[in-house]
Design an enzyme around this catalytic site. Structure first.
Site, PDB file in Angstrom:
ATOM      1  CE1 TYR A   1      -4.334  -0.769  -0.557  1.00 39.74           C
ATOM      2  CE2 TYR A   1      -3.578  -2.766   0.534  1.00 39.74           C
ATOM      3  CZ  TYR A   1      -4.523  -2.103  -0.244  1.00 39.74           C
ATOM      4  OH  TYR A   1      -5.616  -2.754  -0.715  1.00 39.74           O
TER       5      TYR A   1
ATOM      6  CG  HIS B   1      -5.789  -2.722   3.214  1.00 36.65           C
ATOM      7  ND1 HIS B   1      -6.623  -3.628   2.600  1.00 36.65           N
ATOM      8  CD2 HIS B   1      -6.147  -1.503   2.730  1.00 36.65           C
ATOM      9  CE1 HIS B   1      -7.451  -2.985   1.793  1.00 36.65           C
ATOM     10  NE2 HIS B   1      -7.185  -1.691   1.853  1.00 36.65           N
TER      11      HIS B   1
END
Lengths: 754, 754
Positions: A266, A420
């Site tokens: 990410y 996440h």
């Protein structure tokens, strides 16, 4: 207001009448045609001029331009297609709107680089269709989660659309009639900015990468539309008070070492809007010194992202797709823009690997520098990346030896990583010989594959990939860390206790408290080399303190084909049971289970021509379980990967220790095998009152001992550990002892390292 | 007898006194020192001279020489180690004797290339140790099977030892004292030749690759020892009557197309002694024209071996290790020697891929030609390789489109392949996009890995890898072809019926009778391209005639991750049963089973960024079973690989038909997916009285039909098939029909081919 000169209108009319493409010097067209308030601002006219003049002599840039032109020409031939939004990720309308923003950006760029009005007209015509379509749209029919988009199922994708399309629009805006420009300004970019900011304020004001894409989209639109308010909202949040927005995001989303808490996958994704928007800010408001902001953390973030890769691929920690690597377009932007800011020649080595550059002034500079052979090796090195805005929320410890495709041990002592994040505190992964040896599953997801639920995170991402048992760390009573609640995880980061490196020893230690009620665990991992071992080995020492007897499982997920199971185990040969009921255990097929025992065991496997022997034991009898992922997977969503689990039952305090040894070579082409047997004869643990010593006896009799204090962060404490005929004294959190033979002399052995 | 000149003895004595290496021009040393009957014969003095002079200016040769010198210098440093034989394959003494023959060969070669006497002395001293050791040896203590060796557990390895060591010995023989020469002549090479020929006559006189190594060893020894009888025995068998020996082996072991019946993996292995011995014959008895023997079949065999590879790896049919490829040393010898004979510049492309050459006159010629950039593409092409000495024992049909990493379909219609053959008549494998898509397990074996039973064929090779269910062909009543008896298989080759290629269609058909009592099956496979399909597709039509109702299973072993199971099936989610009891079925874990049904089904998977849809149906209701190898595998010897099995019960006559379609792209780096859906809407079979037509309806409505006669080898028969609204007429074994729409006109469609 917008006032095109009559000349430009005349010219536009002439061009419209001309069927053949009319080539004009781009710089000339741009400078003479239009009012200043329509001139490009994301790349300046002078910069476009320079690229047009110099691009051809920088091969990588020229190649990129030719590729873009070829791709776009194909798309122009197919005609414009701006469908009414309908499909989820991977579906037709989703992919078409993606192609469109790429086409708009490419068309604007190629218009500037070639002067060919066909490109400008194509971008214009497509944007005019969006100007008609967009005002008619409500929430996306396949709208997903809390923040459905309009063009796409997620607002996130809408933001990405704008970040790219606005760049193309900026390049052609001064070629438009006043009416067209107003229509696109208002019905596309201003409307989308409004939707993304004021109408989706909750999303926009978050400190989260989705919001970064939104603020970048709105802020870049602000510069292009000459709308200061949009820029201000982007920088400081919808209320323009600085409690949200881009600057706050920079403050909070990156650690002082440029680490982004969601992890490399990410970080890569989040980096693009940070870097692209920062580039726009630097051009339009250089006085903000955005790249120097917070001690240059955005540039550090680019460097850190490269450091968190191996063999060209990012460490697949947290929700991560395994095939994402340094050649991803976000990092192409990152490297090019960072190089423009720093002139750091190491970044050119990454650009070389990417084989791509931006069609921007920064991309041109990189292409020119590569042409001039200025690249220097990137120089991966052992490093500690602190996590958290203030650097105190744990850390990622990266131990490295023997260069790019040598040994890399990543110890994930970072904080949860929001939604996440995985429940994997003090997890580790290990690379060697260019391969993933001790693995992390990454995310259960097939990005953009419609047949796999449109490419979103699959149910098995939650039920398997995030669970603790899917990682190489402690599981208590078959439940996951924080009982699987990431919000609790956010509040309880691990603590990095120690990070030290020398020529032959690299050590990291961390402690986790609060992952389970009443349980704390401390893990020390070391990468150590020794003249009698062909490759450095990994030493692992995990100490657990619990307030009541529990089941402790320690999984090791490895890649390779089993060569030797060095212990007796009951094999599941003709039916294959499932290991457990929940928290990931329901996804494990059992292959073999041993009886509980205390002696050291080994498992040897072969991966890509190299052997690996894992030698392990514990402070109390444990079972060894061999299993494989893939059970309870109705839609074949999981990869099937092996795992070894050490299981210790009924203990409060417990210690697990092990050594992973890469060795030998299997060469199928030349038909030879070398060093197929482990060179470590014995693994022992000697317990003192406040420390452990892990002793390896190597073939030939030499010993290598790693001493670790129970509190490895206390540097000044003296320690004395003796037993099994060994006697060790040292001061500080750890020490290494090398001896010619395991037979201890009366005197304590001398620590080789502090 | 051997009579060194006094000069040479003097010189030898001088050299022995000198501690430092004495460098002399090699050619000079060789021509002046010794009697003609000790001069090198496997490579002539003039050739050595030329290599010494020209080697440095051919980079690949020079690199090879430097590498050999570096390796050998290391070994010389370690000292000589000639252990008493003890260990099986992979074990210490086994590997050491292997290293020794490599060292002897390298030392001889480097002595000649550099003139450095250290090398000659090292080879001499090592061979003298063998001269002491060898006469003391009886059968190897770990002796394996019928033909245990003396240095190694198999005679085969002893033969290989000689083939290499004799080359090194030939190069230094004229540097030796008479006594040393006699000792090595008699106690090593003559003794080993005797052991391999007269004392192991059964093995020596076989028509089998093990015997080829033996005859090459004996024959090459014959030339070096100036012993005509040895040469004669090598060429014509121990009885010297021509009923055995090298010439008979050439006659019988290769087909007229240069195909070797054991398949590519063993062709590679067998090729080395053929080529090396032929090269020795060509030098010493050029009048034999050995490379022109039998229409140049040895040179054809080299070409054929390359043709039976994909992506640099040999087709892993029969007992085969998957990682063997064209860079294997046997084919390095093959390419270099074949190039020396033919000057065929296509072979240089293979040499380029090998990145290696022999340190021989032939290797030098290849290195020079590469340096002069003479290489031309190898040009893989569709080809039919007949099997059997007379070319009538079936064939291997290779269909290829789109170049080296395009589509390759291999239909294995060859004969059994002796003891290393698999029970896989009319099996097929398929490559695409550089990958193995439809797979063959190869052999269950970890070559040279001691932990895996010393690297021999594992029990699972017989219980799984050889069995019919481990292949992509028909299984009747869960038993294997010929009931698993390869000797019966040898007597019943399949019959190749058809092989035809055009621009857009390549077809092969074969029939198998006698694999099962009362059952015959005929299979036609085609690789067809079509403008509406992104890649060529595979069409498969398998017709079975049986004399009683039976269970017919048709497995498809594929590589990749399942994307979509296009049919309803009961999933084995929480316990995983085994499919059967025996004949390989005991190794299959069941993942899912459908109910019997007649409609067409699909299975889609993803492999290396490309999607594959297999669409299949049958003439009667069948189940579809998804399974995976790995059950009943106590020692983790098996790889775990997926298979789809179509199962039809209770039929006598049956037809299976299917189409495999590569399509689309998954790109994780650039995050896009294209063409994830199959472009084939419908698969139909239209049955006529004496033929089938397989009709594919492609998205958009166009149809592609492949018509196949029941007897596809009859070229002149007229056929007419109509039904489902289609109507087809053609003459001959097959035809292709392309139409704009599936709606058939009243008139029969026009055949496009042949």
């Amino acid at each position: 207001m917008i006032r095109p000169t009559s000349l430009s209108l005349l010219l536009a009319a002439t061009l419209a009448l001309s069927a053949a493409p009319v080539l004009m010097p781009a710089a000339h067209a741009a400078t003479t045609q239009h009012a200043a308030d329509a001139a490009p601002v994301l790349v300046t006219l002078d910069e476009w001029k320079a690229m047009t003049a110099q691009g051809k002599s920088a091969p990588l840039f020229a190649k990129e331009q030719a590729k873009a032109a070829k791709e776009l020409d194909k798309q122009i031939k197919r005609g414009i297609d701006v469908p009414v939004p309908k499909d989820p990720g991977g579906g037709y309308t989703h992919e078409q709107h993606k192609r469109n923003y790429q086409a708009i950006e490419a068309a604007g760029t190629l218009y500037r680089l070639t002067g060919d009005m066909r490109y400008a007209e194509y971008a214009r015509d497509m944007l005019l269709q969006y100007a008609k379509l967009y005002p008619t749209l409500g929430p996306h029919p396949a709208g997903r989660s809390e923040v459905p988009g309009r063009l796409f199922w997620q607002t996130l994708n809408d933001s990405v659309w704008v970040v790219h399309a606005i760049a193309g629009y900026d390049a052609i805006r001064d070629t438009l009639s006043a009416a067209d420009r107003k229509s696109i300004d208002d019905n596309v970019f201003r409307a989308m900015a409004r939707f993304m900011s004021d109408e989706s304020a909750d999303n926009f004001n978050k400190i989260h990468n989705h919001a970064t894409w939104a603020v970048a989209a709105v802020g870049m639109s602000g510069y292009v539309l000459r709308d200061e308010t949009l820029v201000n909202k982007a920088l400081k949040g919808t209320k323009q008070d600085g409690n949200a927005g881009f600057l706050k995001q920079i403050d909070q989303l990156f650690s002082p070492d440029g680490y982004y808490e969601e992890g490399p996958y990410y970080q890569r994704y989040a980096l693009a809007p940070f870097i692209l928007f920062a580039d726009a800010i630097a051009r339009n408001e250089p006085q903000r010194k955005i790249f120097q902001y917070r001690d240059g953390v955005l540039l550090k973030a680019v460097d850190t992202l490269v450091q968190t890769s191996y063999g060209g691929y990012f460490f697949p920690l947290n929700d991560a797709i395994l095939d994402k690597g340094v050649d991803t377009e976000e990092l192409v932007a990152g490297i090019d823009i960072a190089y423009a800011q720093t002139g750091d020649a190491r970044l050119l080595a990454v650009a070389q690997q990417q084989k791509r550059v931006l069609l921007s002034p920064e991309g041109l500079a990189v292409a020119q520098a590569l042409q001039e052979k200025k690249a220097k090796p990137f120089a991966f090195h052992p490093t500690l990346l602190r996590d958290g805005g203030d650097g105190t929320q744990g850390a990622m410890a990266i131990l490295r030896m023997n260069g790019d495709d040598g040994q890399t041990l990543v110890m994930k002592n970072t904080t949860q990583g929001m939604g996440h994040g995985h429940f994997d505190k003090l997890n580790w992964i290990f690379y060697d010989n260019g391969q993933r040896v001790v693995t992390d599953y990454g995310a259960a997801r097939f990005l953009n594959v419609e047949a796999k639920q449109g490419g979103i995170y699959l149910p098995e991402n939650k039920s398997w990939a995030k669970q603790t048992v899917a990682h190489n760390t402690l599981v208590v009573d078959e439940t996951s860390h924080f009982d699987g609640d990431w919000k609790i995880g956010e509040q309880r980061p691990p603590k990095q206790l120690l990070f030290a490196t020398s020529d032959d020893t690299q050590v990291s230690a961390a402690r986790m408290e609060g992952a389970y009620p009443g349980v704390s665990f401390t893990r020390t991992m070391a990468l150590v080399s020794h003249p009698e071992l062909s490759e450095p080995v990994v030493i692992d020492l995990l100490r657990v303190h619990g307030d009541k007897p529990a089941r402790y499982d320690l999984p090791l997920h490895y890649a390779g084909h089993v060569m030797q199971v060095g212990f007796k185990a009951e094999r599941a040969l003709a039916e294959r049971p499932v290991l457990g009921k929940d928290n990931g255990y329901q996804h494990l097929w059992v292959d073999a289970v041993s009886q509980p025992a205390s002696e050291q065991r080994t498992l040897e496997w072969l991966l890509d021509g190299r052997f690996y022997t894992y030698r392990f034991a514990g402070s109390a009898p444990s079972r060894a379980i061999l299993a494989e992922s893939g059970a309870n997977d109705p839609d074949f969503n999981l990869r099937r990967e092996p795992v070894l689990i050490q299981r210790m039952d009924g203990q409060k305090d417990a210690t697990f220790f092990g050594v992973l040894e890469p060795h030998g070579e299997y060469n199928g082409t030349a038909e030879y095998v070398r060093g197929a047997n482990s060179r470590i004869d014995k693994l022992e643990r000697v317990r003192g009152s406040d420390a452990d010593v892990i002793v390896l006896t190597i073939a030939g009799g030499k010993t290598l001992a790693l001493a670790v204090a129970d509190d490895p962060d206390k540097a000044d404490v003296e320690h004395h550990v003796s037993g099994n005929g060994y006697d060790y004294r040292w001061r500080g959190g750890w020490a290494r002892f090398d001896a010619k033979s395991g037979a201890a002399s009366g005197a304590a052995q001398q620590a080789k390292t502090p």
